[in-house]
Design a protein around this motif. Structure first.
Motif, PDB file in Angstrom:
ATOM      1  N   ALA A 147      53.838  22.091  37.930  1.00 39.01           N
ATOM      2  CA  ALA A 147      54.922  22.630  37.105  1.00 39.01           C
ATOM      3  C   ALA A 147      54.726  24.119  36.812  1.00 39.01           C
ATOM      4  O   ALA A 147      55.658  24.915  36.871  1.00 39.01           O
ATOM      5  N   GLU A 148      53.450  24.506  36.478  1.00 37.57           N
ATOM      6  CA  GLU A 148      53.192  25.879  36.042  1.00 37.57           C
ATOM      7  C   GLU A 148      52.844  26.822  37.188  1.00 37.57           C
ATOM      8  O   GLU A 148      52.832  28.032  37.003  1.00 37.57           O
ATOM      9  N   GLY A 149      52.511  26.299  38.333  1.00 39.37           N
ATOM     10  CA  GLY A 149      52.225  27.180  39.465  1.00 39.37           C
ATOM     11  C   GLY A 149      50.755  27.250  39.808  1.00 39.37           C
ATOM     12  O   GLY A 149      50.029  26.260  39.699  1.00 39.37           O
ATOM     13  N   SER A 150      50.304  28.460  40.181  1.00 41.47           N
ATOM     14  CA  SER A 150      48.971  28.621  40.765  1.00 41.47           C
ATOM     15  C   SER A 150      47.849  28.686  39.743  1.00 41.47           C
ATOM     16  O   SER A 150      46.681  28.716  40.115  1.00 41.47           O
ATOM     17  N   GLY A 151      48.133  28.739  38.469  1.00 41.74           N
ATOM     18  CA  GLY A 151      47.097  28.764  37.454  1.00 41.74           C
ATOM     19  C   GLY A 151      46.603  30.165  37.148  1.00 41.74           C
ATOM     20  O   GLY A 151      47.243  31.168  37.454  1.00 41.74           O
ATOM     21  N   GLU A 152      45.429  30.237  36.543  1.00 36.76           N
ATOM     22  CA  GLU A 152      44.881  31.498  36.032  1.00 36.76           C
ATOM     23  C   GLU A 152      43.473  31.683  36.577  1.00 36.76           C
ATOM     24  O   GLU A 152      42.673  30.758  36.576  1.00 36.76           O
ATOM     25  N   ARG A 153      43.174  32.889  37.036  1.00 36.38           N
ATOM     26  CA  ARG A 153      41.871  33.175  37.624  1.00 36.38           C
ATOM     27  C   ARG A 153      41.031  34.009  36.669  1.00 36.38           C
ATOM     28  O   ARG A 153      41.513  34.975  36.070  1.00 36.38           O
ATOM     29  N   PHE A 154      39.757  33.651  36.538  1.00 37.05           N
ATOM     30  CA  PHE A 154      38.844  34.405  35.680  1.00 37.05           C
ATOM     31  C   PHE A 154      38.353  35.641  36.430  1.00 37.05           C
ATOM     32  O   PHE A 154      37.954  35.557  37.590  1.00 37.05           O
ATOM     33  N   LYS A 155      38.378  36.802  35.755  1.00 40.65           N
ATOM     34  CA  LYS A 155      38.117  38.060  36.458  1.00 40.65           C
ATOM     35  C   LYS A 155      36.922  38.845  35.937  1.00 40.65           C
ATOM     36  O   LYS A 155      36.464  39.769  36.604  1.00 40.65           O
ATOM     37  N   ASP A 156      36.419  38.502  34.753  1.00 40.27           N
ATOM     38  CA  ASP A 156      35.379  39.337  34.137  1.00 40.27           C
ATOM     39  C   ASP A 156      33.990  38.863  34.555  1.00 40.27           C
ATOM     40  O   ASP A 156      33.435  37.924  33.988  1.00 40.27           O
ATOM     41  N   SER A 157      33.406  39.531  35.547  1.00 38.86           N
ATOM     42  CA  SER A 157      32.077  39.164  36.034  1.00 38.86           C
ATOM     43  C   SER A 157      31.002  39.428  34.990  1.00 38.86           C
ATOM     44  O   SER A 157      29.981  38.733  34.947  1.00 38.86           O
ATOM     45  N   GLN A 158      31.214  40.428  34.142  1.00 31.75           N
ATOM     46  CA  GLN A 158      30.196  40.781  33.154  1.00 31.75           C
ATOM     47  C   GLN A 158      29.973  39.656  32.145  1.00 31.75           C
ATOM     48  O   GLN A 158      28.838  39.430  31.698  1.00 31.75           O
ATOM     49  N   PHE A 159      31.022  38.929  31.801  1.00 27.60           N
ATOM     50  CA  PHE A 159      30.866  37.825  30.856  1.00 27.60           C
ATOM     51  C   PHE A 159      29.995  36.724  31.461  1.00 27.60           C
ATOM     52  O   PHE A 159      29.193  36.109  30.748  1.00 27.60           O
ATOM     53  N   LEU A 160      30.137  36.483  32.754  1.00 31.35           N
ATOM     54  CA  LEU A 160      29.288  35.487  33.407  1.00 31.35           C
ATOM     55  C   LEU A 160      27.830  35.939  33.411  1.00 31.35           C
ATOM     56  O   LEU A 160      26.914  35.118  33.238  1.00 31.35           O
ATOM     57  N   VAL A 161      27.613  37.234  33.613  1.00 30.29           N
ATOM     58  CA  VAL A 161      26.247  37.759  33.541  1.00 30.29           C
ATOM     59  C   VAL A 161      25.676  37.539  32.149  1.00 30.29           C
ATOM     60  O   VAL A 161      24.510  37.125  31.991  1.00 30.29           O
ATOM     61  N   PHE A 162      26.485  37.798  31.112  1.00 25.24           N
ATOM     62  CA  PHE A 162      26.027  37.582  29.737  1.00 25.24           C
ATOM     63  C   PHE A 162      25.696  36.110  29.493  1.00 25.24           C
ATOM     64  O   PHE A 162      24.666  35.796  28.871  1.00 25.24           O
TER      65      PHE A 162
END
Length: 435
Positions: A147-162
């Protein structure tokens, strides 16, 4: 022995030339100019500078006023630990004491086999899971519905490093509390150099997956021996054996075969872009500095877990400061609240990273660097196969043969190095004990 520095230049050229191909389709990965990797890197470094520069002036001030002799008060122990430390270098502290090594060698073969299986399984499980989740988080969308389409992609690599560093800090801190550690002697601020380069190398590792495939990233990391040898020859005037040049050429040929086999007509994620190559180059440079600086820090009396704690402590301070200044910290938390699947993946990614570091220390302590290198080389091969199976990366026959050549060269390096160590031990005369 004649040296062939030109062969290293050829190796580097073979690895870089086929990768200098920008793909216009990758622009779709960016939501706007704010998401361009160079701009985000600039913001990250600017955030780190707002912490590092004031810290630098504080350290200079305390040293100039000779605070170690004149300082008093409640803050004195903290400032002494952070700025001055013990300052007594006691030589490299080997995690494996001679008694522990002899005990390990004298233990039964069955017990040693069980330990080896445990180490290999722990390393494979930790880093294979980490690799799969890394690719999932950086290259796939969350919340995608019909219904909503392709969704949302996470973009902040720095948060994953944290996320990785905060959990690693917790694990290493608990380890230092629960198990006896040597008296710490290094000034704490010296960890910040390794922390900064470690943050940047990890950021490059995550960010590169927006532009290149995971198999390409793994092969590029496996071929970092080439720039290391090149820098060693140019900067330090080091000499290398014939087999080191030979394996470097094999690695460059294998990587080039894999990269040249990728074309724009195949799966989009298999196309190597110029941005991805630059980011991977940054990863190799920063990662090389981290390992060299850590080797220098080990001249102070410390354990590997203490090193892990110190580096991750400053990594957390730098990343959380930069995230808060950019407003990205709460944006990432909001993304986690919207997508529980991402929250689970981010936490599990951090758990695997922290556990993997502990398995690295334990494996090297029990079996040495050669066995550890073999296990991790196998892990790289398994990671590529698993990524191709789960995410549908198209690998041609030529590309598969190129990967085989790379891993063959890596195993040849391990074998040749172990043979040289054995021959050098045999050549060393045994001292005669007088009775």
């Amino acid at each position: 022995m004649p040296l062939f520095p030109w062969s290293l230049c050829v190796c580097a050229a073979l690895c870089v030339l086929p990768t200098v191909r920008a793909d216009a389709e990758d622009v779709s990965l960016l939501g706007g100019w704010q998401d361009v990797w160079l701009f985000r890197l600039f913001l990250n470094v600017l955030g780190y500078a707002t912490i590092i520069i004031p810290g630098y002036f504080l350290i200079c001030y305390f040293k100039r006023v000779n605070y170690l002799e004149t300082g008093r008060g409640l803050c004195f122990p903290l400032i002494k630990t952070c700025v001055f430390g013990n300052e007594s270098k006691t030589g490299l502290l080997d995690d494996v004491s001679p008694a522990a090594r002899n005990e390990s060698e004298s233990s039964s073969s069955a017990r040693q086999a069980v330990r080896l299986i445990f180490c290999a399984a722990g390393l494979q499980a930790s880093y294979l899971t980490w690799g799969v989740l890394q690719e999932r988080v950086m290259t796939r969308s969350y919340g995608a519905t019909e219904a909503e389409g392709s969704g949302e992609r996470f973009k902040d690599s720095q948060f994953l490093v944290f996320m990785n560093r905060i959990l690693a800090l917790t694990v290493s801190g608990l380890w230092c509390v629960l198990f006896k550690q040597p008296r710490h002697g290094a000034p704490m601020y010296k960890y910040s150099f390794a922390s900064l380069s470690n943050i940047l190398s990890s950021w490059c590792q995550y960010e590169a997956l927006k532009y290149i495939s995971f198999p390409t990233q793994v092969l590029a990391k496996a071929s970092k021996v080439i720039p290391v040898m090149l820098m060693g020859k140019i900067v330090s005037h080091k000499s290398y054996e014939y087999w080191e040049y030979f394996t470097a050429v094999l690695i460059s040929v294998g990587v080039s075969m894999f990269l040249l086999s990728s074309s724009t007509g195949k799966h989009p994620s298999t196309v190597t872009t110029f941005s991805g190559v630059i980011i991977l180059g940054g990863y190799i440079v920063f990662d090389s500095f981290t390992s060299n600086w850590q080797d220098n820090l080990f001249k102070h009396k410390m354990s590997s877990v203490q090193m892990m704690f110190g580096v991750n402590l400053f990594s957390c301070l730098l990343t959380v400061g930069s995230l808060l200044e950019q407003g990205a910290f709460f944006d990432s938390l909001a993304f986690m609240s919207r997508h529980s699947e991402f929250a689970f993946h981010a936490v599990l990614l951090s758990v695997c990273s922290a556990c993997g570091q502990l398995f690295i220390f334990y494996t090297i302590a029990q079996f040495g660097a050669a066995i550890f290198t073999i296990i991790m080389t196998l892990r790289q091969a398994f990671a590529i196969l698993l990524s191709c199976f789960l995410y549908g990366h198209a690998v041609t026959i030529v590309g598969g043969f190129g990967m085989a050549v790379v891993f063959l060269a890596l195993f040849l390096r391990v074998y040749a190095r172990s043979r040289m160590k054995k021959s050098s031990k045999r050549a060393t005369p045994t001292p005669v004990q007088k009775v």
